[in-house]
Each structure stands twice: as structure tokens, then as C-alpha cells.
Design an enzyme around this catalytic site. Structure first.
Site, mmCIF file in Angstrom:
data_model
loop_
_atom_site.group_PDB
_atom_site.id
_atom_site.type_symbol
_atom_site.label_atom_id
_atom_site.label_comp_id
_atom_site.label_asym_id
_atom_site.label_seq_id
_atom_site.Cartn_x
_atom_site.Cartn_y
_atom_site.Cartn_z
ATOM 1 N N ASP A 73 -0.106 -12.142 61.082
ATOM 2 C CA ASP A 73 -0.107 -13.541 60.640
ATOM 3 C C ASP A 73 -0.003 -14.432 61.871
ATOM 4 O O ASP A 73 0.398 -13.981 62.950
ATOM 5 C CB ASP A 73 1.045 -13.824 59.657
ATOM 6 C CG ASP A 73 2.422 -13.581 60.245
ATOM 7 O OD1 ASP A 73 2.585 -12.612 61.018
ATOM 8 O OD2 ASP A 73 3.362 -14.351 59.941
ATOM 9 N N GLU A 137 5.977 -14.496 60.990
ATOM 10 C CA GLU A 137 6.311 -15.841 61.492
ATOM 11 C C GLU A 137 7.261 -16.603 60.558
ATOM 12 O O GLU A 137 7.902 -17.549 60.974
ATOM 13 C CB GLU A 137 5.035 -16.663 61.714
ATOM 14 C CG GLU A 137 4.119 -16.097 62.797
ATOM 15 C CD GLU A 137 4.636 -16.327 64.217
ATOM 16 O OE1 GLU A 137 5.756 -16.836 64.374
ATOM 17 O OE2 GLU A 137 3.906 -15.998 65.164
#
Ligand code: ZN
Length: 373
Positions: A73, A137
Site C-alpha cells: 500500500d 500505512e
């Protein structure tokens, strides 16, 4: 053979901005490449259109498996305009361009290429485990889902391929993020004596937090623990007494600070009646640079990059906080081709030469591990 630069370019072209993530197609591509190379591969779902990958090769030898991890991601693009299309994945001279180039699709591409390249020679002497995560994240959600499914297993050593410009980092601080909710009683703004103002309570709590002392010496390499109040929200409109306020507190810790105890100290420091919620709770990572495996990796890295050895640590946290305790506490190094200063920046890029170097470093780390197995 997989070309790690080309693979980085391909990975960048998947828009995996988190939130919402949408790592599923990118994960499927990697799982396909690894299956074709003989890895036993599992996709680990993380909600709609999202998945992490766990891939294993070889058989356990005298040593526990060597593990590599990286996330697919990327963070949002930010408000500043980019000077190129953020998901282009194009090469500009030595630079691979795009969101995630440094943090950290380059790192994933490099260890996938290295592991596939070494599969034939190392796979019958040792076990290699690749943990490619979604949702890092926003707080290591993909790593947590792998651990919940029990797919991580034990590791003898772990390489976290986050951006370090190919310098092995020996650790990072832990992170404890807390949200404090303060409650009051609402009333008309012209009659504040009838209410109980939650914003005043929050303001007092924040002022006390600004004076918080950890009461520990700093770590010789990681430095001192820190506290930051990152947000303060309260009240709905100007002419009402607010009955709710929220404070978000970001604590970065060093080895020896127990998070549960720190949480209670923060509660006491606020000296207000508050509901305390834990947003993330990730322990720090530390591997002594003079320990045998860390020293060998430093030697391998220096040989490939020609740069002198240095003891460095990361300012960010990583999936290692979730994976290390779950994998039996292996020695762990953070080592990847991305530029740490470009992570989360506008116009992110990664050096193609660095990606090739890190692929060589990972190959050498695998060969070294297989020799000892
Ligand atoms: Zn990262």
C-alpha cells in the site's frame, strides 16, 4: 529471471493508495510470479479488493527460515501538484518515478526478484518466507491479519525492506497512539454556568501533557522517547457549551518502556476524567549491530554499495513491530533501496541502480543464510 526495476515500475502502476488500499490486484500479480517460481503462496484477504501475500520456499534446515517483508500500500498523494503522473512508473534517467517508488514497491520488487533468482540454488538448503503486506500505512493491518491467520511462522532472521538507501538500519522506536475523549454537559452559549465545558478540560489536559517527562535516559542510538499532541477537537458551534472534546497523543518509545504502564502515566498526567482509547500500540525494534547476523549483513551491504559501515536507525515504524514478536523475536534489520527522505513526498522516485544493488544484497543475504543452514 525477474528484472527488479521493471517489476518496481509494474507495481507502481497499481493505485494502492491507502485508504482505501485496493492492493488485491497487485498482490495477485506477485503471488502469481512467486507461484510460477515454485513458492507455496497464499493470498490473505483484508476486506474488499485487498490482500496480503505469504510465500514460502524450501525446507527448514538447521536454521529457522529467513524472512523478508514489505508493504504494497502507499500513502495518499497529498495536496501539492505532482510534476508527473503519480502512477506512471516511468524511468527518467536512473529514476523510477511514482508514488510508492521509495516507500516501498522498489523494496518489494527487489526481494521478490532476489528470492525468485535464488530459489533453485538456496531452496533445497534453507527456507525463505516472504510476507508482502497490505494496509501497513494505516497501522500494520495486513501484518496483523497474517498473524491472526497464523501464517507467519517463526523466523531465524527478518529483513524489512523499507527505504534506507541500502544502509542496514538496526531498529526503530515503538509507537503508542492514544485518543482521549473528555466529556462535559452542553448548554446554551449564553448560559455557560448551566453546562460543563469539555474543551476547557481538554485544554487543561493538553497543557499538562506538554510538561510530561518520561523519566528515562535516552537510548544511545535511538535517542529519547517523545510525546506530541497531534490533534485537539471539541465543540460543535460557537454558541453552545461543548460536551465532548478529543485529544490525539503520539508517543514514540525506546526499548525498556512498557506501553501499558506508559498509558496509565499519560492518564494520570492529564488529571482529567477521560476515556482513553488505544489507536495503535507497536513495540520498538532493536538488533545489536555487533550481533553476528547484523555484522554479516553489514559486511555484505558494504561490499555491494562500497559505502562505509554506519549504525543507523529509522524514524518511522514498520510491520516489524507486529511481525517480530509473532515470529519468535528474530534479529531484524531494516534495509531497502528507497530513499528514506522521499517517503510520503510529492514527486517520489527511487534510483534504479539502488534497486539493482538491493537485489544483489538480498541474494547475498539468502546465500549466506543457506550456507549456515
Ligand atoms: Zn513504508
Amino acid at each position: 529471471m525477474v528484472d527488479p526495476v521493471e517489476l518496481t515500475q509494474r507495481l507502481i502502476r497499481y493505485d494502492t493508495v491507502n485508504p482505501p488500499g485496493r492492493e488485491g490486484d497487485c498482490a495477485a500479480l506477485l503471488a502469481g510470479l512467486l507461484s510460477d517460481a515454485g513458492f507455496a503462496t497464499r493470498l490473505v484477504p483484508l476486506g474488499d479488493g485487498r490482500a496480503s501475500v505469504v510465500a514460502r520456499l524450501g525446507k527448514a534446515g538447521a536454521r529457522k527460515p529467513l524472512a523478508f517483508t514489505g508493504h504494497i500500500d502507499v500513502v495518499p498523494l497529498g495536496t501539492r501538484a505532482w510534476s508527473f503522473e503519480p502512477f506512471c512508473g516511468e524511468l527518467d534517467g536512473d529514476r523510477v518515478l511514482g508514488r510508492g517508488a521509495s516507500d516501498m514497491k522498489s523494496g518489494v520488487a527487489a526481494f521478490v526478484a532476489a528470492a525468485i533468482g535464488m530459489a533453485a540454488s538456496a531452496g533445497n538448503r534453507t527456507e525463505i518466507v516472504l510476507l508482502i503486506t497490505a494496509g501497513e500505512e494505516t497501522g500494520c493491518d495486513g501484518a496483523e491479519s497474517i498473524v491472526r491467520a497464523g501464517l507467519q511462522g517463526e523466523a531465524g532472521a527478518l529483513v524489512v525492506c523499507e527505504p534506507t538507501a541500502n544502509v542496514p538500519f538496526v531498529g526503530h522506536k515503538g509507537a503508542l497512539w492514544l485518543k482521549a475523549v473528555l466529556k462535559g454537559i452542553t448548554a446554551h452559549g449564553s448560559m455557560p454556568e448551566r453546562g460543563d465545558n469539555a474543551v476547557y478540560k481538554a485544554a487543561r489536559a493538553v497543557n499538562r501533557l506538554a510538561c510530561f517527562h518520561f523519566g528515562v535516559d535516552g537510548h544511545p542510538v535511538l535517542g529519547a522517547p517523545t510525546i506530541n499532541v497531534g490533534s485537539l477537537h471539541g465543540g460543535l458551534n460557537i454558541n453552545s457549551v461543548p460536551d465532548r472534546a478529543e485529544i490525539e497523543i503520539d508517543l514514540r518509545t525506546i526499548p525498556g518502556i512498557a506501553h501499558a504502564e506508559l498509558r496509565e502515566r499519560i492518564r494520570a498526567q492529564m488529571a482529567e476524567d477521560a476515556d482513553l482509547e488505544t489507536i495503535i500500540d507497536l513495540p520498538g525494534i532493536w538488533t545489536a549491530p555487533e550481533s553476528p547476523w547484523a555484522a554479516r549483513v553489514a559486511e555484505i551491504t558494504t561490499k555491494v554499495t562500497g559505502e562505509p559501515r554506519a549504525v543507523k536507525t529509522a524514524t518511522y515504524f514498520s510491520d516489524a513491530s507486529v511481525l517480530v514478536p509473532a515470529m519468535g523475536g528474530p534479529p531484524t534489520l531494516i534495509l531497502g533501496p528507497g530513499e528514506p527522505g522521499l517517503a510520503h513526498q510529492t514527486d517520489e522516485w527511487c534510483g534504479a541502480e539502488r534497486i539493482r544493488q538491493s537485489t544483489q544484497i538480498y541474494r547475498d543475504i539468502i546465500a549466506d543464510w543457506a550456507r549456515g543452514a
